[in-house]
Scaffold this motif. Structure first.
Motif, PDB file in Angstrom:
ATOM      1  N   ALA A 114       0.877  -1.344  -0.019  1.00 21.73           N
ATOM      2  CA  ALA A 114       0.139  -0.108  -0.075  1.00 21.73           C
ATOM      3  C   ALA A 114       0.947   1.318  -0.003  1.00 21.73           C
ATOM      4  O   ALA A 114       0.670   1.953  -0.842  1.00 21.73           O
ATOM      5  N   PRO A 115       1.721   1.408   0.923  1.00 28.57           N
ATOM      6  CA  PRO A 115       2.364   2.656   1.018  1.00 28.57           C
ATOM      7  C   PRO A 115       3.648   3.166  -0.103  1.00 28.57           C
ATOM      8  O   PRO A 115       4.214   4.092   0.272  1.00 28.57           O
ATOM      9  N   ILE A 116       3.875   1.928  -0.676  1.00 31.20           N
ATOM     10  CA  ILE A 116       5.113   1.913  -1.651  1.00 31.20           C
ATOM     11  C   ILE A 116       4.826   2.954  -2.881  1.00 31.20           C
ATOM     12  O   ILE A 116       3.859   2.963  -3.440  1.00 31.20           O
ATOM     13  N   GLY A 117       5.516   3.795  -3.038  1.00 29.40           N
ATOM     14  CA  GLY A 117       5.475   4.837  -4.326  1.00 29.40           C
ATOM     15  C   GLY A 117       6.265   4.190  -5.215  1.00 29.40           C
ATOM     16  O   GLY A 117       7.530   4.203  -5.474  1.00 29.40           O
ATOM     17  N   PHE A 118       5.608   3.967  -6.508  1.00 30.13           N
ATOM     18  CA  PHE A 118       6.092   3.018  -7.521  1.00 30.13           C
ATOM     19  C   PHE A 118       6.609   3.994  -8.604  1.00 30.13           C
ATOM     20  O   PHE A 118       7.505   3.654  -9.439  1.00 30.13           O
ATOM     21  N   ALA A 119       5.908   5.196  -8.836  1.00 32.24           N
ATOM     22  CA  ALA A 119       6.326   6.189  -9.643  1.00 32.24           C
ATOM     23  C   ALA A 119       5.829   7.563  -9.210  1.00 32.24           C
ATOM     24  O   ALA A 119       5.372   7.497  -8.083  1.00 32.24           O
ATOM     25  N   ARG A 120       6.491   8.600 -10.004  1.00 34.03           N
ATOM     26  CA  ARG A 120       5.749  10.045  -9.695  1.00 34.03           C
ATOM     27  C   ARG A 120       4.352   9.811  -9.518  1.00 34.03           C
ATOM     28  O   ARG A 120       3.431   9.667 -10.496  1.00 34.03           O
ATOM     29  N   ASP A 126      -1.046   6.993   0.466  1.00 35.48           N
ATOM     30  CA  ASP A 126      -0.130   7.734   0.975  1.00 35.48           C
ATOM     31  C   ASP A 126      -0.278   8.222   2.388  1.00 35.48           C
ATOM     32  O   ASP A 126      -0.611   9.246   2.652  1.00 35.48           O
ATOM     33  N   LEU A 127      -0.065   7.260   3.187  1.00 38.25           N
ATOM     34  CA  LEU A 127      -0.572   7.532   4.823  1.00 38.25           C
ATOM     35  C   LEU A 127       0.478   8.135   5.308  1.00 38.25           C
ATOM     36  O   LEU A 127       1.823   7.999   4.942  1.00 38.25           O
ATOM     37  N   ASN A 128       0.195   9.024   6.535  1.00 36.21           N
ATOM     38  CA  ASN A 128       1.227   9.705   6.923  1.00 36.21           C
ATOM     39  C   ASN A 128       2.043   9.091   7.938  1.00 36.21           C
ATOM     40  O   ASN A 128       3.200   9.537   8.378  1.00 36.21           O
ATOM     41  N   ILE A 129       2.026   7.722   8.221  1.00 36.43           N
ATOM     42  CA  ILE A 129       2.779   7.371   9.042  1.00 36.43           C
ATOM     43  C   ILE A 129       3.478   5.946   8.347  1.00 36.43           C
ATOM     44  O   ILE A 129       3.388   4.830   8.801  1.00 36.43           O
ATOM     45  N   GLY A 130       3.727   6.008   6.943  1.00 35.91           N
ATOM     46  CA  GLY A 130       4.104   5.074   6.225  1.00 35.91           C
ATOM     47  C   GLY A 130       5.012   4.276   6.574  1.00 35.91           C
ATOM     48  O   GLY A 130       4.985   2.899   6.528  1.00 35.91           O
ATOM     49  N   VAL A 131       6.290   4.618   7.305  1.00 37.50           N
ATOM     50  CA  VAL A 131       7.437   3.695   7.461  1.00 37.50           C
ATOM     51  C   VAL A 131       6.887   3.034   8.911  1.00 37.50           C
ATOM     52  O   VAL A 131       7.322   1.891   8.963  1.00 37.50           O
ATOM     53  N   LEU A 132       6.208   3.595   9.534  1.00 36.76           N
ATOM     54  CA  LEU A 132       5.484   2.923  10.985  1.00 36.76           C
ATOM     55  C   LEU A 132       4.860   1.836  10.403  1.00 36.76           C
ATOM     56  O   LEU A 132       4.961   0.535  10.955  1.00 36.76           O
ATOM     57  N   TYR A 133       3.839   1.999   9.343  1.00 38.37           N
ATOM     58  CA  TYR A 133       2.930   0.966   8.945  1.00 38.37           C
ATOM     59  C   TYR A 133       3.739  -0.206   8.480  1.00 38.37           C
ATOM     60  O   TYR A 133       3.572  -1.296   8.587  1.00 38.37           O
ATOM     61  N   ILE A 134       4.824   0.127   7.704  1.00 37.94           N
ATOM     62  CA  ILE A 134       5.545  -0.924   6.947  1.00 37.94           C
ATOM     63  C   ILE A 134       6.154  -1.898   7.960  1.00 37.94           C
ATOM     64  O   ILE A 134       5.980  -3.219   8.206  1.00 37.94           O
ATOM     65  N   SER A 135       6.931  -0.828   9.153  1.00 39.58           N
ATOM     66  CA  SER A 135       7.445  -2.026  10.216  1.00 39.58           C
ATOM     67  C   SER A 135       6.559  -2.488  10.996  1.00 39.58           C
ATOM     68  O   SER A 135       6.912  -3.935  11.477  1.00 39.58           O
ATOM     69  N   ALA A 136       5.470  -2.080  10.921  1.00 41.71           N
ATOM     70  CA  ALA A 136       4.268  -2.943  11.801  1.00 41.71           C
ATOM     71  C   ALA A 136       3.702  -4.187  11.179  1.00 41.71           C
ATOM     72  O   ALA A 136       3.803  -5.253  11.527  1.00 41.71           O
ATOM     73  N   ILE A 137       3.411  -3.951   9.981  1.00 43.01           N
ATOM     74  CA  ILE A 137       2.733  -5.033   8.994  1.00 43.01           C
ATOM     75  C   ILE A 137       3.774  -5.925   9.017  1.00 43.01           C
ATOM     76  O   ILE A 137       3.392  -7.184   8.770  1.00 43.01           O
ATOM     77  N   SER A 188      10.145  13.164   8.668  1.00 47.54           N
ATOM     78  CA  SER A 188       8.737  12.650   8.261  1.00 47.54           C
ATOM     79  C   SER A 188       8.752  11.167   8.349  1.00 47.54           C
ATOM     80  O   SER A 188       9.625  10.508   7.863  1.00 47.54           O
ATOM     81  N   LEU A 189       7.502  10.579   8.545  1.00 47.70           N
ATOM     82  CA  LEU A 189       7.236   9.099   8.428  1.00 47.70           C
ATOM     83  C   LEU A 189       6.614   8.832   6.822  1.00 47.70           C
ATOM     84  O   LEU A 189       6.352   7.909   6.753  1.00 47.70           O
ATOM     85  N   ARG A 190       6.243  10.018   6.422  1.00 46.34           N
ATOM     86  CA  ARG A 190       5.405   9.844   5.158  1.00 46.34           C
ATOM     87  C   ARG A 190       6.257   9.557   3.943  1.00 46.34           C
ATOM     88  O   ARG A 190       7.246  10.173   3.738  1.00 46.34           O
ATOM     89  N   ILE A 191       6.025   8.251   3.130  1.00 47.07           N
ATOM     90  CA  ILE A 191       6.828   7.922   2.108  1.00 47.07           C
ATOM     91  C   ILE A 191       7.121   9.098   0.938  1.00 47.07           C
ATOM     92  O   ILE A 191       8.075   9.328   0.537  1.00 47.07           O
ATOM     93  N   SER A 192       5.933   9.846   0.666  1.00 47.55           N
ATOM     94  CA  SER A 192       6.198  10.696  -0.341  1.00 47.55           C
ATOM     95  C   SER A 192       7.116  11.933  -0.020  1.00 47.55           C
ATOM     96  O   SER A 192       7.886  12.520  -0.459  1.00 47.55           O
TER      97      SER A 192
END
Lengths: 358, 158
Positions: A114-120, A126-137, A188-192
């Motif tokens: 879900a939070p991975i940015g594949f291209a521009r 684009d959730l605001n805690i992307g990195v936290l979400y990744i390490s949790a899931i 920031s934790l947001r991937i973008s």
């Protein structure tokens, strides 16, 4: 120039003009799901073939070369074989958990997409805690592995699952700390935001030595987290036949197999996003001509290029290094990686506070 | 010092890992090193390593003469009874009886290609050949007679 951004925007405007907002959103969700499954299938085919080719060439062999041109259709033939096979459930197994486990592993891998940015501007969520979400899931998949090991009612499976549990729990620490290094630099934790902060240069170059150390620790930790050699104690075919998926066959086995490769792709995508700027092109300071040429390459090509580069690195590890013992594995984490990454985090914080990065 | 040893250990580990990766990286990029033979596609030009062992044969020269004295050293050396030697007595022109080889029986189906018979042979009469396509429909065909019909021992081999 056609890009993923234009395609998604065109679909969105077409849907919103023809349908009500609710239906348009629903159809978009379905399309995203179909695209994710298609990506998974394609990645499974490509990565399995790539792994076998890399393995063969590193071991001075030829690798698959019979099915299709240069053996390109080998993984497709394997998939057809796996679909045709019977998915056995052993007599003494916990039937419900045994059959659910592959899907848990698979869903954990899917959620990470879900939070991975594949291209521009191409990102599912684009959730605001992307990195936290990744390490949790990413720690959910160990539950699937433990379920598989427990429900199989087989000593090899259970041992493999327990080893996997010990391994993932301990390596999550240093993976988290090395990810935290980039979060500290970005703020920031947001991937973008993380990708945007690397517009002037990737963190691996901008962050000096601490970023490089963080990257090395990250790549070691994610190799362990995806249960790949030299940390493949959960499977360890010479000791535990196949570890937690000893009793699985047919498509249920294929789901575990696919989940392994999807997890590799995802951790490499995260590594590429955090340390190599995601879809950001390679820019050097004020070389405007060079930078314009780099801008001309589509952002999706940059993203997939970096990701596959990291995947190749992890495959290179697998076919070079021998497997660690359990005590060596835990020594490496608790006596080396964890202290180093803690000191490194302090260094990164110093760099971030003093604004020493470019 | 603890801390210097610690750093030395980490550095040594990184160095040895890099060494291994250098070698596999070399193999990955240099495909001429590949040792796989695509048999049977390359059956015509197949090149086997010199030390490959396919079967035991007896060396015969152009006069149909071999060097086997019938000493049975190979039969005694063989760990699984692959070789059976039947001897006879030649009568020399002077009227003396001399032990000689009658039939060299070789059971290919029992042979493990261990090379011990070749090492045991005092006169170098037998050697390992490279032929490995031994499949037949009847196992009796695998019991072979190694000395050719009409062959006799070479002059001067004792």
């Amino acid at each position: 120039m056609p890009s993923f951004e234009n395609i998604t925007n065109a679909i969105h405007t077409w849907l919103t003009t023809h349908l009500s907002a609710g239906w348009a959103f629903f159809i978009e969700l379905v399309l995203v799901g179909v695209a994710a499954i298609a990506l998974f299938a394609a990645l499974g085919l490509v990565l399995v073939l790539m792994e076998r080719r890399v393995a063969a060439w590193m071991q001075i062999r030829l690798g698959p070369n019979r099915v299709g041109p240069k053996g390109m259709l080998q993984s497709l033939a394997d998939t057809i074989k796996l679909i045709m096979k019977e998915g056995l459930t052993p007599e003494g197994a916990d039937k419900f958990l045994f059959n659910v486990a592959p899907y848990v592993v698979m869903i954990a891998a899917m959620l990470l997409l879900a939070p991975i940015g594949f291209a521009r501007n191409l990102q599912i969520w684009d959730l605001n805690i992307g990195v936290l979400y990744i390490s949790a899931i990413s720690s959910i998949s160990v539950i699937g592995i433990l379920m598989a090991g427990w429900a199989s009612n087989n000593k090899y499976s259970l041992m493999g699952a327990m080893r996997s549990g010990a391994q993932i729990v301990s390596y999550e620490l240093s993976a988290g700390l090395s990810v935290l290094a980039i979060v500290v630099l970005t703020g920031s934790l947001r991937i973008s935001d993380i990708v945007q902060s690397q517009e002037t240069g990737w963190w691996i170059f901008k962050g000096h030595l601490p970023a490089i150390i963080a990257f090395v620790i990250f790549i070691i930790a994610v190799t362990a987290e995806t249960n790949r050699a030299p940390f493949d104690l959960a499977e360890a075919e010479s000791e535990l036949t196949a570890g937690f998926h000893t009793e699985y066959s047919g498509m249920k086995f294929a789901l575990f197999f696919l989940a392994e490769y999807i997890n590799i792709f995802i951790v490499c995508a995260i590594g590429a996003t955090l340390f190599f700027g995601g879809w950001m092109p390679f820019h050097i300071g004020h070389w405007d001509g060079f930078n314009h040429v780099m801008d001309y390459i589509p952002s999706s090509v940059w993203f997939f290029g970096k990701t596959f580069g990291l995947i190749f690195l992890i495959m290179w590890f697998r076919w070079t290094f021998p497997r660690l013992r359990v005590d060596q594995l835990l020594n490496l984490e608790w006596k080396y990686l964890l202290p180093i990454s803690m000191v490194n985090l302090v260094l990164v914080t110093l760099v971030a506070i003093k604004q020493w990065h470019f | 010092m603890f801390i210097t040893n610690y750093i030395k250990e980490v550095w040594g580990a990184v160095k040895s890992l890099a060494k291994g990766m250098k070698l596999t990286g070399y193999y990955f990029t240099h495909h001429k090193e590949i040792i796989t033979q695509e048999y049977p596609d390359n059956r015509a030009e197949l090149v086997l390593p010199e030390r490959f062992r396919g079967e035991v044969v007896m060396k015969h020269d152009e006069h149909n003469e071999h060097a086997c004295t019938g000493c049975t050293a190979c039969e005694l050396a063989c760990p699984n009874g692959t070789i059976k030697i039947i001897t006879k007595f030649d009568i020399s022109p002077e009227g003396k009886k001399k032990k000689a080889l009658d039939t060299f029986i070789y059971h290919l189906e029992l042979c493990t290609m261990c090379n011990m018979c070749i090492e045991a042979c005092p006169t170098d009469a037998i050697k390992m050949a490279q032929n490995f396509e031994h499949s037949v429909y009847d196992r009796r065909q695998l019991t072979k007679k190694l000395n050719r019909p009409g062959s006799k021992i070479r002059e001067g081999v004792e």
